[in-house]
Design an enzyme around this catalytic site. Structure first.
Site, PDB file in Angstrom:
ATOM      1  N   ASP A 170      44.292  42.392  32.310  1.00  0.00           N
ATOM      2  CA  ASP A 170      43.380  43.441  32.770  1.00  0.00           C
ATOM      3  C   ASP A 170      44.022  44.033  34.024  1.00  0.00           C
ATOM      4  O   ASP A 170      44.046  43.401  35.069  1.00  0.00           O
ATOM      5  CB  ASP A 170      42.012  42.823  33.088  1.00  0.00           C
ATOM      6  CG  ASP A 170      41.047  43.822  33.734  1.00  0.00           C
ATOM      7  OD1 ASP A 170      41.430  44.998  33.927  1.00  0.00           O
ATOM      8  OD2 ASP A 170      39.904  43.410  34.043  1.00  0.00           O
ATOM      9  N   TRP A 184      35.577  39.827  37.442  1.00  0.00           N
ATOM     10  CA  TRP A 184      36.020  40.463  36.185  1.00  0.00           C
ATOM     11  C   TRP A 184      36.675  39.446  35.274  1.00  0.00           C
ATOM     12  O   TRP A 184      36.473  39.466  34.067  1.00  0.00           O
ATOM     13  CB  TRP A 184      36.956  41.639  36.475  1.00  0.00           C
ATOM     14  CG  TRP A 184      36.312  42.686  37.320  1.00  0.00           C
ATOM     15  CD1 TRP A 184      36.700  43.110  38.547  1.00  0.00           C
ATOM     16  CD2 TRP A 184      35.121  43.441  37.001  1.00  0.00           C
ATOM     17  NE1 TRP A 184      35.847  44.072  39.016  1.00  0.00           N
ATOM     18  CE2 TRP A 184      34.868  44.287  38.100  1.00  0.00           C
ATOM     19  CE3 TRP A 184      34.250  43.464  35.917  1.00  0.00           C
ATOM     20  CZ2 TRP A 184      33.782  45.166  38.144  1.00  0.00           C
ATOM     21  CZ3 TRP A 184      33.168  44.331  35.943  1.00  0.00           C
ATOM     22  CH2 TRP A 184      32.942  45.167  37.046  1.00  0.00           C
ATOM     23  N   LYS A 199      40.105  53.716  38.463  1.00  0.00           N
ATOM     24  CA  LYS A 199      40.663  53.203  39.713  1.00  0.00           C
ATOM     25  C   LYS A 199      41.954  53.933  40.089  1.00  0.00           C
ATOM     26  O   LYS A 199      42.161  54.256  41.230  1.00  0.00           O
ATOM     27  CB  LYS A 199      40.935  51.696  39.604  1.00  0.00           C
ATOM     28  CG  LYS A 199      39.801  50.875  39.000  1.00  0.00           C
ATOM     29  CD  LYS A 199      38.720  50.531  39.977  1.00  0.00           C
ATOM     30  CE  LYS A 199      37.437  50.010  39.347  1.00  0.00           C
ATOM     31  NZ  LYS A 199      37.537  48.872  38.442  1.00  0.00           N
TER      32      LYS A 199
END
Ligand SMILES: *Cc1c(COP(=O)(O)O)cnc(C)c1O
Length: 356
Positions: A166, A99, A190
């Site tokens: 993030d 990511w 999540k």
């Protein structure tokens, strides 16, 4: 049979969230309509988004001067929105996983990117240390929890420029010192809600300093001005997010969530470290994620990995297969996962080891 849900994302939600969402699908706020079919401009939905926004601010203790936005496009959309809105000359990024490297790729479209360090050489199994942010960087971007590799930066770093993080897979698991940040973002799937909405928390006065044209939908100011209602926001995921936020508040907020998360992770890592059969892929305890615990079988037991997955599924344990780039197993211990599920997994690991 009761299922123990260890999926990495989309992932487990609290019973409270699921039950209230199911009820609102049938009858939303006593309107006699489903939440699936009401206008996002109705007063009932306005109340939902207002309360959800206020609870994010309250739970994360967000100071004045920041806006909380509910956006579509996933965390991956933020990889380009961030540099579009904040990067004109140079920014620093740390490469701690897939990511992070996706975020770096997008930033390069907008300016100079200083990659301060990377752990790619060891399949992202550690968090690099002893790096420095380049002189003149406008911001430092990092991924607080590397969902795929099971590493985490749990403490807000100290750098000589504003930060952007993030926090898709560890938001609401620890306090954040917002005085160090100009933006924090997280895909909801999540630790908060079903897939489809992303929270972006941006510092208002950090916007408007790039001189490029920004497409309307990608400009944070559009969404600030319109209270995340410039276009149709993801109504259902926002409704579910509100339920989770209420549940978090009722539990006792971040302090209690963090206490539970630390206890769950400690129990599982302890079992892995004491095992004859299993080993953790992240060896430095300081780098280990409390949200995604990655482990494999030691080389001499490697061929039993498939059998262990079936052994677990017979006990209702689902979602522990590791990401294909790491292999082995990954147990995601998000906020909604009860300690009881961790105990069931630990029991399964011990029984399996005993059996062989
Ligand atoms: C899952 C994840 C993403 C990607 O999220 P999407 O909403 O699928 O774009 C980005 N960053 C992290 C840390 C993630 O865990």
């Amino acid at each position: 049979m009761k299922k123990h849900n260890f999926y990495a994302g989309p992932s487990i939600l609290s019973d409270y969230t699921i039950k209230n969402t199911a009820e609102a699908i049938l009858n939303f706020a006593d309107t006699g309509l489903s939440v699936l079919e009401v206008s996002h401009r109705s007063k009932e939905f306005q109340a939902v988004i207002d309360e959800a926004t206020a609870l994010v601010k309250e739970l994360l203790d967000i100071p004045e001067g920041f806006s909380v936005l509910w956006l579509g496009g996933g965390a991956s959309m933020q990889f380009c929105m961030i540099p579009y809105n904040f990067l004109s000359t140079k920014a620093s990024y740390i490469d701690t996983g897939t990511w992070a490297s996706n975020a770096i790729k997008e930033a390069k479209l907008f300016g100079e990117v200083d990659v301060v360090a990377s752990s790619k050489d060891a399949n992202y199994s550690y968090i690099p240390r002893d790096w420095k942010v380049a002189e003149g960087s406008q911001y430092f971007h990092y991924t607080s929890n590397n969902t795929i590799y099971g590493t985490e930066i749990r403490k807000d770093p100290d750098v000589p420029c504003p930060m952007i993080a993030d926090m898709s897979s560890d938001i609401f698991s620890r306090p954040i010192d917002f005085s160090k940040y100009i933006a924090v973002y997280a895909g909801a799937q999540k630790n908060l809600a079903p897939a489809g909405v992303t929270i972006a928390i941006v510092r208002d006065d950090a916007l408007g300093h790039v001189d490029r044209q920004i497409p309307t939908m990608l400009d944070y100011r559009t969404h600030i001005k319109k209270g995340s209602m410039f276009n149709t926001p993801p109504v259902l995921p926002i409704f579910s997010a509100l339920q989770t936020l209420r549940y978090y508040k009722a539990l006792g907020g971040l302090k209690e969530l963090e206490r539970r998360d630390l206890a769950k992770a400690a129990a599982l890592y302890e079992t892995i470290d004491a095992s004859r059969m299993f080993e953790g892929t992240v060896t430095n305890p300081d780098d280990r994620s409390i949200m995604n615990v990655c482990f494999v079988m030691k080389p001499e037991y490697k061929d039993l990995e498939g059998e262990f997955i079936s052994f677990c599924s017979e006990r209702g344990i689902v979602g522990i297969k590791g990401h294909r780039s790491v292999g082995g197993f990954r147990a995601s211990l998000y906020n909604a996962l009860p300690m009881e599920s961790v105990q069931v997994l630990i029991e399964a690991m011990k029984d399996f080891e005993y059996k062989h």
